[in-house]
Design a protein around this motif. Structure first.
Motif, mmCIF file in Angstrom:
data_model
loop_
_atom_site.group_PDB
_atom_site.id
_atom_site.type_symbol
_atom_site.label_atom_id
_atom_site.label_comp_id
_atom_site.label_asym_id
_atom_site.label_seq_id
_atom_site.Cartn_x
_atom_site.Cartn_y
_atom_site.Cartn_z
ATOM 1 N N ALA A 173 -1.510 0.876 -2.507
ATOM 2 C CA ALA A 173 -2.224 0.322 -3.658
ATOM 3 C C ALA A 173 -3.540 1.020 -3.920
ATOM 4 O O ALA A 173 -3.973 1.135 -5.071
ATOM 5 N N LEU A 174 -4.185 1.487 -2.860
ATOM 6 C CA LEU A 174 -5.522 2.047 -3.012
ATOM 7 C C LEU A 174 -5.557 3.577 -3.033
ATOM 8 O O LEU A 174 -6.604 4.154 -3.301
ATOM 9 N N THR A 175 -4.449 4.223 -2.745
ATOM 10 C CA THR A 175 -4.442 5.689 -2.743
ATOM 11 C C THR A 175 -3.562 6.294 -3.833
ATOM 12 O O THR A 175 -3.613 7.502 -4.047
ATOM 13 N N CYS A 176 -2.799 5.465 -4.534
ATOM 14 C CA CYS A 176 -1.889 6.013 -5.542
ATOM 15 C C CYS A 176 -2.651 6.752 -6.644
ATOM 16 O O CYS A 176 -2.140 7.726 -7.210
ATOM 17 N N ILE A 177 -3.889 6.334 -6.928
ATOM 18 C CA ILE A 177 -4.618 6.968 -8.030
ATOM 19 C C ILE A 177 -5.049 8.396 -7.698
ATOM 20 O O ILE A 177 -5.448 9.147 -8.587
ATOM 21 N N PHE A 178 -4.970 8.775 -6.429
ATOM 22 C CA PHE A 178 -5.361 10.124 -6.036
ATOM 23 C C PHE A 178 -4.185 11.097 -6.059
ATOM 24 O O PHE A 178 -4.340 12.277 -5.719
ATOM 25 N N GLN A 179 -3.022 10.614 -6.441
ATOM 26 C CA GLN A 179 -1.858 11.483 -6.540
ATOM 27 C C GLN A 179 -1.975 12.382 -7.774
ATOM 28 O O GLN A 179 -2.558 11.983 -8.795
ATOM 29 N N LYS A 180 -1.412 13.581 -7.688
ATOM 30 C CA LYS A 180 -1.449 14.491 -8.827
ATOM 31 C C LYS A 180 -0.630 13.929 -9.983
ATOM 32 O O LYS A 180 0.447 13.376 -9.793
ATOM 33 N N LYS A 181 -1.168 14.083 -11.178
ATOM 34 C CA LYS A 181 -0.498 13.652 -12.412
ATOM 35 C C LYS A 181 -0.108 12.175 -12.357
ATOM 36 O O LYS A 181 0.944 11.776 -12.856
ATOM 37 N N TYR A 182 -0.943 11.376 -11.712
ATOM 38 C CA TYR A 182 -0.641 9.939 -11.601
ATOM 39 C C TYR A 182 -0.767 9.259 -12.955
ATOM 40 O O TYR A 182 -1.734 9.479 -13.691
ATOM 41 N N GLN A 183 0.206 8.445 -13.268
ATOM 42 C CA GLN A 183 0.180 7.632 -14.477
ATOM 43 C C GLN A 183 0.152 6.162 -14.064
ATOM 44 O O GLN A 183 1.047 5.688 -13.371
ATOM 45 N N ALA A 184 -0.868 5.465 -14.480
ATOM 46 C CA ALA A 184 -1.047 4.077 -14.057
ATOM 47 C C ALA A 184 0.080 3.190 -14.553
ATOM 48 O O ALA A 184 0.501 3.272 -15.711
ATOM 49 N N THR A 185 0.585 2.344 -13.656
ATOM 50 C CA THR A 185 1.553 1.319 -14.037
ATOM 51 C C THR A 185 0.870 -0.039 -13.923
ATOM 52 O O THR A 185 -0.107 -0.201 -13.181
ATOM 53 N N GLY A 186 1.385 -1.005 -14.641
ATOM 54 C CA GLY A 186 0.798 -2.336 -14.595
ATOM 55 C C GLY A 186 0.812 -2.921 -13.197
ATOM 56 O O GLY A 186 -0.177 -3.524 -12.756
ATOM 57 N N GLU A 187 1.918 -2.733 -12.472
ATOM 58 C CA GLU A 187 2.010 -3.281 -11.124
ATOM 59 C C GLU A 187 1.000 -2.626 -10.194
ATOM 60 O O GLU A 187 0.322 -3.317 -9.422
ATOM 61 N N ASP A 188 0.870 -1.308 -10.263
ATOM 62 C CA ASP A 188 -0.102 -0.612 -9.418
ATOM 63 C C ASP A 188 -1.505 -1.164 -9.632
ATOM 64 O O ASP A 188 -2.245 -1.423 -8.680
ATOM 65 N N VAL A 189 -1.870 -1.328 -10.878
ATOM 66 C CA VAL A 189 -3.223 -1.784 -11.206
ATOM 67 C C VAL A 189 -3.436 -3.223 -10.752
ATOM 68 O O VAL A 189 -4.473 -3.559 -10.172
ATOM 69 N N ARG A 190 -2.451 -4.073 -10.975
ATOM 70 C CA ARG A 190 -2.593 -5.482 -10.558
ATOM 71 C C ARG A 190 -2.698 -5.604 -9.043
ATOM 72 O O ARG A 190 -3.487 -6.394 -8.518
ATOM 73 N N VAL A 191 -1.876 -4.812 -8.329
ATOM 74 C CA VAL A 191 -1.930 -4.855 -6.858
ATOM 75 C C VAL A 191 -3.281 -4.339 -6.370
ATOM 76 O O VAL A 191 -3.887 -4.910 -5.459
ATOM 77 N N MET A 192 -3.778 -3.271 -6.955
ATOM 78 C CA MET A 192 -5.101 -2.768 -6.585
ATOM 79 C C MET A 192 -6.167 -3.839 -6.823
ATOM 80 O O MET A 192 -7.063 -4.040 -5.995
ATOM 81 N N CYS A 193 -6.073 -4.514 -7.945
ATOM 82 C CA CYS A 193 -7.057 -5.552 -8.279
ATOM 83 C C CYS A 193 -7.120 -6.635 -7.208
ATOM 84 O O CYS A 193 -8.202 -7.177 -6.930
ATOM 85 N N MET A 194 -5.975 -6.961 -6.610
ATOM 86 C CA MET A 194 -5.957 -8.024 -5.602
ATOM 87 C C MET A 194 -6.889 -7.703 -4.438
ATOM 88 O O MET A 194 -7.540 -8.593 -3.891
ATOM 89 N N TRP A 195 -6.966 -6.437 -4.057
ATOM 90 C CA TRP A 195 -7.853 -6.068 -2.952
ATOM 91 C C TRP A 195 -9.311 -6.250 -3.312
ATOM 92 O O TRP A 195 -10.116 -6.715 -2.504
#
Length: 276
Positions: A173-195
């Protein structure tokens, strides 16, 4: 509270815990008392049997039923409706049970005391990420992962048991944004928000301490870094008000707002400490 309990009623243990969640007049203390009574009963049954398989044991199945029910509920209960389940985990962990067969405290199949270590809880969490534990699954409504993450985050912020050392399970949840060419998904963002909503201090301290996390089957180590914090904040700021189809819904935007508010509050606290 209405919740689709599905197959969550794992024995008497499941009945007790589900009733605690769904019935307003069933308190956490009452549920804990009922579970420890079942622990004593399972211990008595185990003392009168001699199974060849250490897992063919009434105490093992008793602990397993409790862990399965807690784990299943952590995925079904909305992130902001989990207080009773969290209180139950904390109060149960504080209980000890006398061993009916010998003097002293009752031990489980891992030779750890009931309920001080609660190993089955951690095992079910690991299973969730690997082989998929049967916890009475229903069709995923798209929010099970974020609910489960909120539960983990709250326990991590409290440094409860295995979550004391780090937030190992948060890495995706906290490292996906550092991936190359990452495109945000709603689930990724919501899960990150929980932390950031439920465990901001834990995320902050792990980043400041560069605490290493074990990842993947090879058990490689990757550490959070102090520079990650502003990147997480900027990412969420970029997501706020986004017109992306993945992020535009009201619920996701509300979570982003709560996460940013939590981040700014923590930053303000540390700024005041540094000034002092």
């Amino acid at each position: 509270m209405f919740i689709d309990a599905g197959k969550l009623r794992f024995g008497q243990e499941g009945e007790v815990i589900v009733d605690m969640i769904t019935q307003d007049d069933c308190s956490v203390a009452r549920a804990v008392e009922a579970i420890t009574a079942l622990t004593s009963a399972a211990a008595s049954a185990a003392a009168n049997s001699s199974p060849d398989d250490p897992f063919d044991d009434p105490l093992y199945y008793h602990a397993d039923n409790v862990a399965l029910t807690i784990h299943g509920l952590s995925r079904r209960l909305r992130h902001d409706q989990q207080s009773k389940l969290i209180d139950f985990c904390v109060q149960l962990q504080q209980q000890t049970v006398s061993d009916p067969a010998r003097t002293g405290i009752l031990k489980d199949s891992y030779r750890l005391s009931f309920w001080t270590h609660m190993p089955e809880i951690s095992i079910k969490i690991a299973d969730y990420y690997t082989i998929g534990t049967d916890v009475g699954d229903v069709e995923d409504d798209g929010h099970q992962l974020e609910n489960f993450t909120a539960w983990l985050a709250r326990l991590s912020e409290m440094e409860f048991l295995a979550f004391r050392k780090g937030i190992t399970w948060s890495l995706p949840a906290l490292t996906c944004i550092f991936q190359k060419k990452y495109q945000a998904t709603g689930e990724d963002v919501r899960v990150m928000c929980m932390w950031f909503i439920y465990a901001p201090m834990k995320v902050w301290s792990d980043a400041q301490m560069r605490r290493a996390q074990k990842i993947g089957l090879a058990r490689k180590k990757e550490s959070f870094d102090p520079e990650h914090w502003p990147k997480w904040k900027q990412f969420l700021q970029d997501c706020q008000g986004s017109s992306s189809e993945e992020l535009v819904d009201k619920y996701t935007q509300e979570l982003i707002g709560l996460a940013l508010k939590s981040i700014e509050k923590l930053e303000g606290q540390h700024l005041n400490i540094n000034k002092g």
